[in-house]
Write an enzyme that holds these catalytic residues in place. Structure first.
Site, PDB file in Angstrom:
ATOM      1  N   MET A 168     -10.164  35.326  22.991  1.00 46.76           N
ATOM      2  CA  MET A 168     -10.360  36.772  23.021  1.00 46.76           C
ATOM      3  C   MET A 168      -8.982  37.449  23.015  1.00 46.76           C
ATOM      4  O   MET A 168      -8.114  37.059  22.244  1.00 46.76           O
ATOM      5  CB  MET A 168     -11.226  37.182  24.208  1.00 46.76           C
ATOM      6  CG  MET A 168     -12.629  36.622  24.162  1.00 46.76           C
ATOM      7  SD  MET A 168     -13.538  37.197  22.705  1.00 46.76           S
ATOM      8  CE  MET A 168     -15.176  36.572  23.056  1.00 46.76           C
ATOM      9  N   SER A 169      -8.760  38.428  23.891  1.00 42.18           N
ATOM     10  CA  SER A 169      -7.523  39.198  23.804  1.00 42.18           C
ATOM     11  C   SER A 169      -6.293  38.506  24.373  1.00 42.18           C
ATOM     12  O   SER A 169      -5.192  39.058  24.294  1.00 42.18           O
ATOM     13  CB  SER A 169      -7.703  40.565  24.475  1.00 42.18           C
ATOM     14  OG  SER A 169      -8.574  41.363  23.704  1.00 42.18           O
ATOM     15  N   VAL A 170      -6.445  37.305  24.914  1.00 39.23           N
ATOM     16  CA  VAL A 170      -5.255  36.490  25.193  1.00 39.23           C
ATOM     17  C   VAL A 170      -4.487  36.271  23.887  1.00 39.23           C
ATOM     18  O   VAL A 170      -3.266  36.114  23.877  1.00 39.23           O
ATOM     19  CB  VAL A 170      -5.655  35.154  25.850  1.00 39.23           C
ATOM     20  CG1 VAL A 170      -4.502  34.155  25.862  1.00 39.23           C
ATOM     21  CG2 VAL A 170      -6.134  35.400  27.283  1.00 39.23           C
TER      22      VAL A 170
END
Length: 419
Positions: A138-140
């Protein structure tokens, strides 16, 4: 709602972590699986709990991807000094007693790995995840992109003070036309765009549809990220305050492609992944023209995620080489302006800031994080010499749902390891 002792955890009526294990529910089992156990991207079931507990560890089976090569060299073997950390005690932001082990279950971890001074002291897998399988970051993903941007800036390949249009003139008529690269890196742009995961009318829905590799035949909107980004209008002024908007990262990815002449997959492989001694290739989800999702499309294994976190903790040095320039790491760790961050209203992150797609705590340990919806994270604690890599499939997307439990537990483990 906030309690007198801290932010309350949003409630949900989902199955417990144990009861939502994909194997227990028979999700995607059988040849073929029963209709009610099938997971697909097109019908949205891959993003719906509990089916997402299977999907997040099997994205490559559901949608086109592009590999991030680990290269031909041997994997760097992480030394081990395992401890049972499950009993480490903590107090949630709501003032309730808990333990590290309870946190793992309550926040639906799919995998968690704790490194202390470069050694694996704790590693567990749940859901559909296993050591050799990649899980969506995801936004990692954004923090990988921000790190690459800092590396290229350190080398002079991009200038953070330059306008975005120096690299992507196609954005001249959009909200990004008068924004600088640094404002995109730190998400201080003024853009008319909403990112509310529970609102079907939020702009993030249009963004996801534009970036989908496959969609309904009746869809008539933008066909790719490159088609969508130039349509975004301006709202407010740039460099006034931080506002979390994934489209900034997609623009930053476009800048990196133009400045380097390489795809994001190849750039990440060349500059970081092939040098880490990663165990497995990573892979990006791609849109209909093969453009990688810079904002949230990277998939990697848990231990490889921990390797990257340890590289950052050591000032960019890992596997016997300087992989990320130390100045680039220092820029991230120093953080941004907390005064620009505060108006965003993150009740679980008081005093934090945002810098180059990383979340910076400014706490007594100098901790900073890569964060993604549903509980993905890399937590770097320089003072405790600790890194926590975590994949999860928490039923609620926003991390305000798990921060009140996870963040106190991360700090409790840091203190236990350095006691």
């Amino acid at each position: 709602m906030t309690s007198p002792t801290g932010p309350a955890v949003p409630q949900h009526n989902s199955l417990s972590a144990a009861d939502s294990e994909p194997a227990r529910l028979g999700i995607m089992e059988g040849c073929p699986p029963p209709a009610d156990k099938v997971v697909r991207m097109a019908d949205g079931s891959a993003r719906t709990f509990p089916k997402m507990r299977w999907a997040y560890s099997n994205m490559r089976q559901l949608t086109p991807t592009k590999a991030v090569s680990r290269g031909p060299g041997p994997a760097f073997e992480l030394p081990r000094a395992e401890q049972d950390l499950t009993g480490v005690k903590a107090t949630t932001m709501d003032g309730k007693p808990t333990t590290f082990g309870a946190m793992i279950a309550e926040t639906y971890a799919d995998g968690i790995c704790v490194l202390h001074r470069g050694r694996v002291v704790f590693e567990r897998y749940y859901g559909a995840l296993s050591p050799e399988k990649q899980h969506i970051c995801m936004s990692v993903t954004k923090s990988f992109i921000g790190t690459l941007a800092e590396m290229l800036a350190d080398e002079g390949a991009i200038d953070p003070a330059s306008l975005v249009t120096r690299y992507v003139p196609e954005l001249k008529g959009s909200a990004f036309g008068d924004a600088t690269v640094r404002q995109v890196m730190d998400m201080t742009t003024g853009i008319k765009y909403t990112e509310v995961y529970t609102d079907p009318n939020s702009d993030i829905v249009a963004y996801r549809l534009a970036g989908a590799a496959m969609r309904d035949s009746n869809y008539g909107g933008p066909q790719s990220y490159y088609d969508y980004l130039p349509t975004l209008p301006k709202q407010g002024e740039h460099d006034v305050q931080f506002t979390y908007k994934t489209v900034n990262t997609e623009v930053l990815g476009w800048i990196l492609r133009r400045a380097s002449g390489a795809s994001l997959s190849d750039l990440l492989s060349e500059r970081i992944w092939s040098k880490l001694g990663a165990e497995q290739d990573g892979h990006f989800l791609v849109d209909s023209v093969g453009t990688e999702g810079a904002g949230g499309g990277l998939n990697v294994t848990l231990r490889d995620l921990a390797r990257f976190g340890e590289c950052m903790r050591q000032g960019g040095a890992f596997n016997g080489r300087q992989i990320v320039a130390e100045r680039a790491v220092d820029s991230v760790a120093a953080g941004g302006d907390p005064a620009k961050f505060a108006p965003a209203g993150y009740a679980t992150l008081p005093g934090w800031s945002y810098r180059s797609q990383w979340w910076v705590s400014h706490n007594e340990h100098g901790a900073y994080m890569a964060r993604g919806v549903h509980g993905q994270s890399i937590y770097v604690d320089p003072k405790a010499e600790m890194v926590i890599a975590r994949f999860a499939s928490f039923p609620i997307a926003g991390n305000v749902a798990n921060d009140p439990i996870t963040l106190p537990c991360f700090m409790a483990v840091a203190r236990a390891l350095t006691a």
